[in-house]
Write a protein that holds these residues in place. Structure first.
Motif, PDB file in Angstrom:
ATOM      1  N   UNK A  69      31.767  42.258  49.239  1.00  0.00           N
ATOM      2  CA  UNK A  69      30.830  41.297  48.668  1.00  0.00           C
ATOM      3  C   UNK A  69      31.564  40.016  48.317  1.00  0.00           C
ATOM      4  N   UNK A  70      31.081  38.900  48.825  1.00  0.00           N
ATOM      5  CA  UNK A  70      31.633  37.587  48.476  1.00  0.00           C
ATOM      6  C   UNK A  70      30.633  36.864  47.594  1.00  0.00           C
ATOM      7  N   UNK A  71      31.072  36.512  46.391  1.00  0.00           N
ATOM      8  CA  UNK A  71      30.233  35.713  45.503  1.00  0.00           C
ATOM      9  C   UNK A  71      30.748  34.279  45.539  1.00  0.00           C
ATOM     10  N   UNK A  72      30.232  33.462  44.660  1.00  0.00           N
ATOM     11  CA  UNK A  72      30.691  32.072  44.612  1.00  0.00           C
ATOM     12  C   UNK A  72      32.111  31.964  44.073  1.00  0.00           C
ATOM     13  N   UNK A  73      32.653  33.060  43.508  1.00  0.00           N
ATOM     14  CA  UNK A  73      33.972  32.954  42.888  1.00  0.00           C
ATOM     15  C   UNK A  73      34.849  34.184  43.033  1.00  0.00           C
ATOM     16  N   UNK A  74      34.434  35.174  43.813  1.00  0.00           N
ATOM     17  CA  UNK A  74      35.224  36.396  43.885  1.00  0.00           C
ATOM     18  C   UNK A  74      34.911  37.200  45.139  1.00  0.00           C
ATOM     19  N   UNK A  75      35.745  38.231  45.351  1.00  0.00           N
ATOM     20  CA  UNK A  75      35.505  39.214  46.409  1.00  0.00           C
ATOM     21  C   UNK A  75      35.587  40.601  45.777  1.00  0.00           C
ATOM     22  N   UNK A  76      34.619  41.462  46.084  1.00  0.00           N
ATOM     23  CA  UNK A  76      34.609  42.818  45.552  1.00  0.00           C
ATOM     24  C   UNK A  76      34.354  43.808  46.676  1.00  0.00           C
ATOM     25  N   UNK A  77      34.899  45.030  46.492  1.00  0.00           N
ATOM     26  CA  UNK A  77      34.614  46.132  47.409  1.00  0.00           C
ATOM     27  C   UNK A  77      33.785  47.165  46.668  1.00  0.00           C
ATOM     28  N   UNK A  78      32.647  47.539  47.258  1.00  0.00           N
ATOM     29  CA  UNK A  78      31.760  48.533  46.656  1.00  0.00           C
ATOM     30  C   UNK A  78      31.996  49.845  47.381  1.00  0.00           C
ATOM     31  N   UNK A  79      32.564  50.824  46.653  1.00  0.00           N
ATOM     32  CA  UNK A  79      32.944  52.097  47.251  1.00  0.00           C
ATOM     33  C   UNK A  79      32.544  53.238  46.316  1.00  0.00           C
ATOM     34  N   UNK A  80      31.791  54.186  46.865  1.00  0.00           N
ATOM     35  CA  UNK A  80      31.345  55.339  46.071  1.00  0.00           C
ATOM     36  C   UNK A  80      30.698  54.907  44.757  1.00  0.00           C
ATOM     37  N   UNK A  81      29.840  53.912  44.873  1.00  0.00           N
ATOM     38  CA  UNK A  81      29.073  53.396  43.733  1.00  0.00           C
ATOM     39  C   UNK A  81      29.945  52.787  42.643  1.00  0.00           C
ATOM     40  N   UNK A  82      31.147  52.321  43.015  1.00  0.00           N
ATOM     41  CA  UNK A  82      32.028  51.628  42.087  1.00  0.00           C
ATOM     42  C   UNK A  82      32.492  50.317  42.704  1.00  0.00           C
ATOM     43  N   UNK A  83      32.810  49.361  41.847  1.00  0.00           N
ATOM     44  CA  UNK A  83      33.289  48.062  42.299  1.00  0.00           C
ATOM     45  C   UNK A  83      34.798  47.952  42.101  1.00  0.00           C
ATOM     46  N   UNK A  84      35.461  47.425  43.113  1.00  0.00           N
ATOM     47  CA  UNK A  84      36.891  47.135  43.040  1.00  0.00           C
ATOM     48  C   UNK A  84      37.049  45.642  43.317  1.00  0.00           C
ATOM     49  N   UNK A  85      37.635  44.941  42.366  1.00  0.00           N
ATOM     50  CA  UNK A  85      37.679  43.487  42.424  1.00  0.00           C
ATOM     51  C   UNK A  85      39.041  42.995  42.902  1.00  0.00           C
ATOM     52  N   UNK A  86      39.010  41.919  43.688  1.00  0.00           N
ATOM     53  CA  UNK A  86      40.220  41.337  44.249  1.00  0.00           C
ATOM     54  C   UNK A  86      40.361  39.901  43.776  1.00  0.00           C
TER      55      UNK A  86
END
Length: 254
Positions: free
Chosen positions: A176-193
């Protein structure tokens, strides 16, 4: 000297004078049958190389498209077209009957779409759909088996506000790319980069043919290094990236 190949390129321009309902086009998608779909500011359009067919909302027809201001087009694993709109939620097009099934916010149902503004659509390996948009929409995960939505809030469940783009990988994760971040959605959890501050306004995501994730933004190009589980800046990269695409020869265009 050999002639410049760019001199042989020509453009055919299509406007409202040729049959488009609106000159603002936010989404384009080509399907294997040869038709090209356009999401415009005033309707969904299919072009077969000869004529334009436009689909618009009809308040007297519940099977018409939900809204005319199209933001995203997505073909799922079964070839069905999903449409995200600016104020009508999501529509799914039935090519056989040429009708639409619409998914909108229901104020009396917490398992419905959180809001009717949808910027981005994705589907994971398990067949679930993801709809993202501004903060009031957040991330909505739709399960076709239960026909329910699970809502995730911007700046609470994941980092960032407006979801700009999403892409699924072969492991069943959704990036997921937002206006200010990238996140990975895995097994109903978010991992932020974390990304550099100057990279704000991340707007471009691409998973290439080798499965590698690329991220584009104001500061340039980032690549996901799976061994280190981090995003790394690509040396010599251009800046202010708004789109990424891979061609048939495997070349990345920025």
């Amino acid at each position: 000297m050999p002639s410049d190949p760019l001199q042989t390129i020509s453009f055919t321009h299509f406007t409202t004078a040729d049959g488009l309902p609106n000159n603002t086009v936010r989404a384009i998608h080509e399907v294997t049958q040869g038709a090209v779909w356009f999401g415009t500011g005033d309707g969904l359009v299919r072009y077969d190389g000869y004529r334009f067919v436009t689909y618009k909302h009809d308040q007297d027809d519940p099977t018409s498209i939900s809204n005319n201001h199209i933001r995203d087009l997505f073909f799922d694993a079964e070839g069905a077209l999903w449409i995200g709109s600016a104020n009508g939620g999501v529509s799914r097009f039935d090519a056989t009957t040429e009708t639409f099934t619409n998914f909108r916010r229901n104020l009396n149902d917490d398992n419905s779409l959180a809001d009717n503004i949808v910027y981005a659509i994705a589907q994971d390996e398990n067949g679930r759909f993801y709809f993202g948009g501004p903060p009031e929409t957040g991330l909505n995960v739709y399960d076709p088996e239960t026909e329910t939505f699970t809502r995730y809030r911007s700046n609470e469940d994941f980092v960032g506000s407006a979801i700009q783009q999403m892409v699924a990988d072969e492991q069943g994760n959704v990036w997921i790319a937002t206006n200010s971040s990238v996140s990975r959605f895995e097994n109903d959890q978010f991992f932020h980069y974390p990304i550099p501050a100057e990279e704000q306004a991340t707007v471009a995501l691409l998973r290439d043919d080798n499965g590698r994730l690329w991220v584009g933004g104001n500061a340039g190009l980032l690549a996901y290094a799976s061994s280190a589980d981090q995003l790394a800046a690509v040396p010599g990269r251009p800046t202010r990236i708004t789109a990424l695409i891979q061609d048939r020869d495997g070349m990345l265009w920025v």
